[in-house]
Design a protein around this motif. Sequence first.
Motif, PDB file in Angstrom:
ATOM      1  N   THR A 238       0.857  -1.178   0.000  1.00  0.00           N
ATOM      2  CA  THR A 238       0.000   0.000   0.000  1.00  0.00           C
ATOM      3  C   THR A 238       0.899   1.235   0.000  1.00  0.00           C
ATOM      4  O   THR A 238       2.112   1.131   0.089  1.00  0.00           O
ATOM      5  N   GLY A 239       0.272   2.414  -0.064  1.00  0.00           N
ATOM      6  CA  GLY A 239       1.052   3.648  -0.032  1.00  0.00           C
ATOM      7  C   GLY A 239       0.804   4.490  -1.261  1.00  0.00           C
ATOM      8  O   GLY A 239      -0.292   4.492  -1.835  1.00  0.00           O
ATOM      9  N   THR A 240       1.860   5.202  -1.699  1.00  0.00           N
ATOM     10  CA  THR A 240       1.720   6.205  -2.749  1.00  0.00           C
ATOM     11  C   THR A 240       2.924   6.206  -3.682  1.00  0.00           C
ATOM     12  O   THR A 240       4.072   6.168  -3.228  1.00  0.00           O
ATOM     13  N   ILE A 241       2.664   6.275  -4.974  1.00  0.00           N
ATOM     14  CA  ILE A 241       3.679   6.541  -5.998  1.00  0.00           C
ATOM     15  C   ILE A 241       3.178   7.757  -6.750  1.00  0.00           C
ATOM     16  O   ILE A 241       2.230   7.662  -7.543  1.00  0.00           O
ATOM     17  N   ALA A 242       3.764   8.922  -6.494  1.00  0.00           N
ATOM     18  CA  ALA A 242       3.176  10.156  -7.011  1.00  0.00           C
ATOM     19  C   ALA A 242       4.253  11.209  -7.307  1.00  0.00           C
ATOM     20  O   ALA A 242       5.262  11.306  -6.611  1.00  0.00           O
ATOM     21  N   GLY A 243       3.998  11.987  -8.349  1.00  0.00           N
ATOM     22  CA  GLY A 243       4.857  13.124  -8.660  1.00  0.00           C
ATOM     23  C   GLY A 243       6.226  12.751  -9.176  1.00  0.00           C
ATOM     24  O   GLY A 243       7.171  13.536  -9.070  1.00  0.00           O
ATOM     25  N   ASN A 244       6.355  11.563  -9.772  1.00  0.00           N
ATOM     26  CA  ASN A 244       7.649  11.094 -10.272  1.00  0.00           C
ATOM     27  C   ASN A 244       7.721  11.233 -11.792  1.00  0.00           C
ATOM     28  O   ASN A 244       6.704  11.327 -12.481  1.00  0.00           O
ATOM     29  N   TRP A 245       8.947  11.194 -12.299  1.00  0.00           N
ATOM     30  CA  TRP A 245       9.235  11.321 -13.729  1.00  0.00           C
ATOM     31  C   TRP A 245       9.978  10.064 -14.164  1.00  0.00           C
ATOM     32  O   TRP A 245      10.997   9.700 -13.578  1.00  0.00           O
ATOM     33  N   PHE A 246       9.432   9.352 -15.171  1.00  0.00           N
ATOM     34  CA  PHE A 246       9.997   8.087 -15.636  1.00  0.00           C
ATOM     35  C   PHE A 246      10.293   8.172 -17.137  1.00  0.00           C
ATOM     36  O   PHE A 246       9.421   8.555 -17.926  1.00  0.00           O
ATOM     37  N   VAL A 247      11.503   7.767 -17.535  1.00  0.00           N
ATOM     38  CA  VAL A 247      11.836   7.603 -18.948  1.00  0.00           C
ATOM     39  C   VAL A 247      12.423   6.206 -19.126  1.00  0.00           C
ATOM     40  O   VAL A 247      13.435   5.863 -18.503  1.00  0.00           O
ATOM     41  N   GLN A 248      11.767   5.400 -19.951  1.00  0.00           N
ATOM     42  CA  GLN A 248      12.243   4.047 -20.219  1.00  0.00           C
ATOM     43  C   GLN A 248      13.158   4.057 -21.435  1.00  0.00           C
ATOM     44  O   GLN A 248      12.808   4.586 -22.488  1.00  0.00           O
ATOM     45  N   TYR A 255      10.761  -4.765 -20.795  1.00  0.00           N
ATOM     46  CA  TYR A 255      10.181  -3.430 -20.966  1.00  0.00           C
ATOM     47  C   TYR A 255       8.658  -3.462 -20.856  1.00  0.00           C
ATOM     48  O   TYR A 255       7.975  -2.488 -21.193  1.00  0.00           O
ATOM     49  N   SER A 256       8.087  -4.563 -20.352  1.00  0.00           N
ATOM     50  CA  SER A 256       6.634  -4.744 -20.393  1.00  0.00           C
ATOM     51  C   SER A 256       5.876  -3.848 -19.420  1.00  0.00           C
ATOM     52  O   SER A 256       4.659  -3.716 -19.525  1.00  0.00           O
ATOM     53  N   ALA A 257       6.570  -3.255 -18.437  1.00  0.00           N
ATOM     54  CA  ALA A 257       5.901  -2.380 -17.471  1.00  0.00           C
ATOM     55  C   ALA A 257       6.909  -1.430 -16.847  1.00  0.00           C
ATOM     56  O   ALA A 257       8.111  -1.715 -16.795  1.00  0.00           O
ATOM     57  N   PHE A 258       6.420  -0.307 -16.370  1.00  0.00           N
ATOM     58  CA  PHE A 258       7.217   0.629 -15.586  1.00  0.00           C
ATOM     59  C   PHE A 258       7.125   0.285 -14.100  1.00  0.00           C
ATOM     60  O   PHE A 258       8.129   0.255 -13.401  1.00  0.00           O
ATOM     61  N   ARG A 289       5.491  -0.779 -27.091  1.00  0.00           N
ATOM     62  CA  ARG A 289       4.327  -0.690 -26.223  1.00  0.00           C
ATOM     63  C   ARG A 289       4.694  -1.233 -24.840  1.00  0.00           C
ATOM     64  O   ARG A 289       5.470  -2.177 -24.716  1.00  0.00           O
ATOM     65  N   SER A 290       4.134  -0.617 -23.812  1.00  0.00           N
ATOM     66  CA  SER A 290       4.384  -1.025 -22.435  1.00  0.00           C
ATOM     67  C   SER A 290       3.190  -0.595 -21.592  1.00  0.00           C
ATOM     68  O   SER A 290       2.326   0.160 -22.052  1.00  0.00           O
ATOM     69  N   ILE A 312       2.123   3.816 -24.213  1.00  0.00           N
ATOM     70  CA  ILE A 312       2.089   3.366 -22.824  1.00  0.00           C
ATOM     71  C   ILE A 312       0.642   3.286 -22.356  1.00  0.00           C
ATOM     72  O   ILE A 312      -0.066   4.298 -22.288  1.00  0.00           O
ATOM     73  N   ALA A 313       0.196   2.065 -22.034  1.00  0.00           N
ATOM     74  CA  ALA A 313      -1.130   1.874 -21.453  1.00  0.00           C
ATOM     75  C   ALA A 313      -1.090   2.219 -19.976  1.00  0.00           C
ATOM     76  O   ALA A 313      -0.102   1.936 -19.282  1.00  0.00           O
ATOM     77  N   GLY A 314      -2.156   2.804 -19.469  1.00  0.00           N
ATOM     78  CA  GLY A 314      -2.157   3.220 -18.072  1.00  0.00           C
ATOM     79  C   GLY A 314      -2.129   2.057 -17.113  1.00  0.00           C
ATOM     80  O   GLY A 314      -1.462   2.127 -16.054  1.00  0.00           O
TER      81      GLY A 314
END
Length: 318
Positions: A238-248, A255-258, A289-290, A312-314
């Motif tokens: 549980t918790g939060t993943i927020a306000g981050n910047w990701f470049v794959q 590479y199937s998911a971030f 696609r990821s 990128i699918a949500g």
Amino acid sequence: MNRPTRLAFALGLPLLAAVPTASSLGQSGDAAPYTVAETGRSFTRLQDAVDAIGDGRGTIRFASLRFADCAVQGQGDVTYQATVPGQSVLDGKACEDKAALVLRGRNARIEGLVFANIRVPDKNGAGVRLEHGNLSVSQAWFRDSEQGVLSGDDAQGAIRIDKSTFTRLGTCEGPGCAHSVYIGNYGLLAITRSRFEAGTGGHYVKSRAARIELTDSSFDDTAGRGTNYMVDLPEGATGTIAGNWFVQGRDKENYSAFVAVAAEHRSHPSAGLAVEGNNARFAPGVDRRSAFVADWSGEPLKLGQNALGAGIAGFEKR
């Protein structure tokens, strides 16, 4: 959102190259490189400074030097503090074939230190190996090692990392993979205002902690080699993943998911895990696609709005 900036000292490789080694002190007659702030006593070996604090509480101040040194903290509450952030480097030496700092006391705090070139026979060489207790890290740089921070299990413990940089870490050359940050069954992992870049294998953050707080950080995989997920929560969380910047980046083992949730087990509940306000995209010239979030938990996650690049699918349920 604005791209988080990397730490100022992380840009300063020429500055670090100019820092003298600790071995030169004995020849010049200068003061010993480690000082326990509360007593004013100085030591030439880091282990002696740690032992002097013992089961008490104290702060060890590091001179602006490169150290071929390491230590084991078996008890107490110790702060490891660079006199000038970014100019105290624990370079290339691991205690117990584990890490530059092996921690199993009550609490440890790391402020302004650099950990570099840590490698051991089992391919798990880390800047910090946390085996018990709480850990706070701020303004630290982990680079060119097999792992940055590696922990065991302490379900009552908390790990907090702030304003720190993780560069050229990770490998899958051993019996398992090493990662930039790999946390065991802890109560909490909180990472704020930090940067992950140019991974060399494994995940950037792999955490088996029951709760994750990952905010205002950047993951730049553009120069990564053989990397996997940006964030892996293999037991759920549980918790939060927020306000981050990701470049794959282009060179991926997977590479199937971030962000992956409960890909191995469902040991922790994941209901309500909030993933929102993030920015994710592929590096320039990468066309694939990821999924931004891949979920194996089957529980209702809290997915808010995230700015996602083309391809990128949500969300994907797996």
